[in-house]
Design an enzyme around this catalytic site. Structure first.
Site, PDB file in Angstrom:
ATOM      1  NE  ARG A   1      63.870  25.717  47.334  1.00 50.49           N
ATOM      2  CZ  ARG A   1      64.901  25.642  48.160  1.00 50.49           C
ATOM      3  NH1 ARG A   1      64.868  26.265  49.310  1.00 50.49           N
ATOM      4  NH2 ARG A   1      65.978  24.940  47.834  1.00 50.49           N
TER       5      ARG A   1
ATOM      6  CG  HIS B   1      65.256  16.121  53.643  1.00 48.48           C
ATOM      7  ND1 HIS B   1      64.820  17.333  54.119  1.00 48.48           N
ATOM      8  CD2 HIS B   1      66.586  16.077  53.915  1.00 48.48           C
ATOM      9  CE1 HIS B   1      65.849  17.988  54.647  1.00 48.48           C
ATOM     10  NE2 HIS B   1      66.936  17.246  54.541  1.00 48.48           N
TER      11      HIS B   1
ATOM     12  CE1 TYR C   1      66.625  21.193  52.729  1.00 48.69           C
ATOM     13  CE2 TYR C   1      65.961  22.045  50.601  1.00 48.69           C
ATOM     14  CZ  TYR C   1      66.695  21.165  51.347  1.00 48.69           C
ATOM     15  OH  TYR C   1      67.506  20.260  50.722  1.00 48.69           O
TER      16      TYR C   1
ATOM     17  CG  HIS D   1      68.157  20.185  58.134  1.00 46.80           C
ATOM     18  ND1 HIS D   1      68.967  21.007  57.399  1.00 46.80           N
ATOM     19  CD2 HIS D   1      68.041  19.046  57.409  1.00 46.80           C
ATOM     20  CE1 HIS D   1      69.322  20.388  56.278  1.00 46.80           C
ATOM     21  NE2 HIS D   1      68.761  19.200  56.257  1.00 46.80           N
TER      22      HIS D   1
ATOM     23  CD  GLU E   1      70.671  16.201  56.845  1.00 48.93           C
ATOM     24  OE1 GLU E   1      69.465  16.098  56.534  1.00 48.93           O
ATOM     25  OE2 GLU E   1      71.548  16.548  56.042  1.00 48.93           O
TER      26      GLU E   1
ATOM     27  CG  ASP F   1      75.085  15.688  54.872  1.00 46.73           C
ATOM     28  OD1 ASP F   1      76.242  15.780  54.439  1.00 46.73           O
ATOM     29  OD2 ASP F   1      74.088  16.064  54.234  1.00 46.73           O
TER      30      ASP F   1
ATOM     31  CG  HIS G   1      75.534  18.617  56.569  1.00 47.02           C
ATOM     32  ND1 HIS G   1      74.188  18.379  56.742  1.00 47.02           N
ATOM     33  CD2 HIS G   1      75.657  19.267  55.372  1.00 47.02           C
ATOM     34  CE1 HIS G   1      73.517  18.863  55.693  1.00 47.02           C
ATOM     35  NE2 HIS G   1      74.387  19.388  54.852  1.00 47.02           N
TER      36      HIS G   1
ATOM     37  CG  HIS H   1      71.878  12.896  53.821  1.00 50.87           C
ATOM     38  ND1 HIS H   1      71.283  14.007  54.344  1.00 50.87           N
ATOM     39  CD2 HIS H   1      70.881  11.999  53.581  1.00 50.87           C
ATOM     40  CE1 HIS H   1      69.975  13.799  54.410  1.00 50.87           C
ATOM     41  NE2 HIS H   1      69.709  12.595  53.972  1.00 50.87           N
TER      42      HIS H   1
ATOM     43  CG  ASP I   1      74.965  22.501  53.879  1.00 50.86           C
ATOM     44  OD1 ASP I   1      75.472  21.682  53.075  1.00 50.86           O
ATOM     45  OD2 ASP I   1      73.796  22.415  54.274  1.00 50.86           O
TER      46      ASP I   1
ATOM     47  CG  HIS J   1      75.829  18.721  49.782  1.00 50.00           C
ATOM     48  ND1 HIS J   1      74.626  18.082  49.837  1.00 50.00           N
ATOM     49  CD2 HIS J   1      76.038  19.183  51.030  1.00 50.00           C
ATOM     50  CE1 HIS J   1      74.124  18.161  51.056  1.00 50.00           C
ATOM     51  NE2 HIS J   1      74.956  18.837  51.800  1.00 50.00           N
TER      52      HIS J   1
ATOM     53  CD  GLU K   1      71.172  15.205  51.276  1.00 55.87           C
ATOM     54  OE1 GLU K   1      70.021  15.316  51.706  1.00 55.87           O
ATOM     55  OE2 GLU K   1      72.182  15.603  51.903  1.00 55.87           O
TER      56      GLU K   1
HETATM   57 ZN   LIG Z   1      69.009  17.622  54.946  1.00 57.97          ZN
HETATM   58 ZN   LIG Z   2      71.983  16.051  54.055  1.00 52.75          ZN
END
Ligand SMILES: [Zn+2]
Ligand SMILES: [Zn+2]
Length: 308
Positions: free
Chosen positions: A42, A74, A77, A114, A150, A184, A187, A221, A234, A236, A266
């Site tokens: 972040r 990964h 974000y 992403h 992804e 994923d 996703h 994922h 999205d 999970h 995840e």
């Molecule tokens: Zn991701």
């Molecule tokens: Zn993912």
């Protein structure tokens, strides 16, 4: 029967307390692979990895017998390689390249990210062009690391919820040996790709093969989904507890198309990871479907001598 290759199974583990902690965290839950952030995900900037930290990371990788083939780092974000504004795209790209360097320093192979978002300021195809351009620059500015796009749920203005969009990005990337895709499950399910029935699962994977190709599949994922089929949301869920159910994860474990790549949970409850990994491992090799029956038949003599 057995399978060629190996299933690298793990979870996206924490790096709190140092990047090398990821390896210990993965080992503790019985993982044979893992995912991690290369820095605080972040924040834009972070201190460079210290030589000590890199050394400890490599020592622990060897000690616990992890292969880079099973590790899927990964990116942050914050990064948007398709950002409509030039300055912000540049900031993203610089941060992205920094992450590629970090992955390389750790002796790893992949960086999962992403694709990007058009933020409703430009057309999806314009954003796709920017993303490909950013990837090409990143590839030119670095060596070795494979960049892994992804699949997304298509929430907001995110690119990558259709296999066609990822194929379009790949088409515009100059070096195909350094670009890949991570599916994923949560996703693609939220994006409207069926997984719940055997027929639906096969059709989805056939589409993936035709539009992108399994040669580009560099990771998965494994997540169940709180969000409904086709909802483009999205969220999970732990395996078997969501809308997808447990069966498709069994099919993935039985299927050699998903060998030799990181298969990463995840799922939202880390206290379940050890159990989820053990379950996935128990599915491997329970294969009931052999694609080539002939090879498992005993050799028959070319001419049978039959007495009549
Ligand atoms: Zn991701
Ligand atoms: Zn993912």
């Amino acid at each position: 029967m057995g399978q060629k290759g190996k299933k690298y199974i793990g979870a996206h583990v924490s790096i709190a307390g140092g990047i090398e902690k990821a390896i210990i965290n993965a080992h503790k839950i019985g993982a044979t692979g893992f995912a991690l952030f290369t820095k605080n995900q972040r924040q834009w900037r972070s201190k460079p990895l210290s030589p000590d930290s890199i050394k400890r990371f490599k020592t622990l990788m060897a000690k616990y017998q992890f292969s880079p083939a099973g590790i899927l780092p990964h990116d942050s974000y914050l990064i948007n390689l398709g950002h409509p504004e030039r300055e912000k795209r540049k900031k993203s790209l610089e941060s992205f390249i920094e992450e590629i360097y970090r992955v390389k320093q750790l002796g790893l192979w992949y960086l999962n990210f992403h694709p990007g978002s058009h933020l409703r300021q430009i057309s999806p195809s314009k954003a796709i062009g920017f993303i490909a351009q950013s990837i090409n620059t990143a590839l030119r500015e670095s060596e070795g690391i494979v960049l892994v796009l992804e699949t997304t749920a298509g929430q907001g203005s995110n690119i990558g919820s259709r296999f066609e969009e990822l194929a379009e990005i790949i088409q515009q990337v100059e070096d195909h040996s350094r670009i890949g895709v991570c599916i994923d499950t949560a996703h693609i399910f939220a994006a409207g790709y069926e997984l719940r029935t055997r027929e639906g699962f096969e059709k989805t994977m056939e589409q993936f093969q035709q539009i992108i190709g399994f040669s580009f599949l560099k990771g998965m994922h494994l997540n169940d989904s709180k969000a409904k089929f086709g909802s483009r949301v999205d969220r999970h869920h732990s395996l078997g507890m969501g809308e997808i159910g447990i069966e498709p994860f069994k099919w993935i474990m039985e299927d050699s198309r998903f060998n030799n790549i990181p298969l990463i949970l995840e799922t939202p409850d880390p206290s379940k990871w050890a159990e989820e990994i053990a379950l996935l491992k128990s599915f491997v090799g329970t294969c009931r479907k052999e694609t080539n029956f002939k090879t498992s038949l005993p050799n028959l003599p070319s001419r049978l001598s039959v007495k009549i």
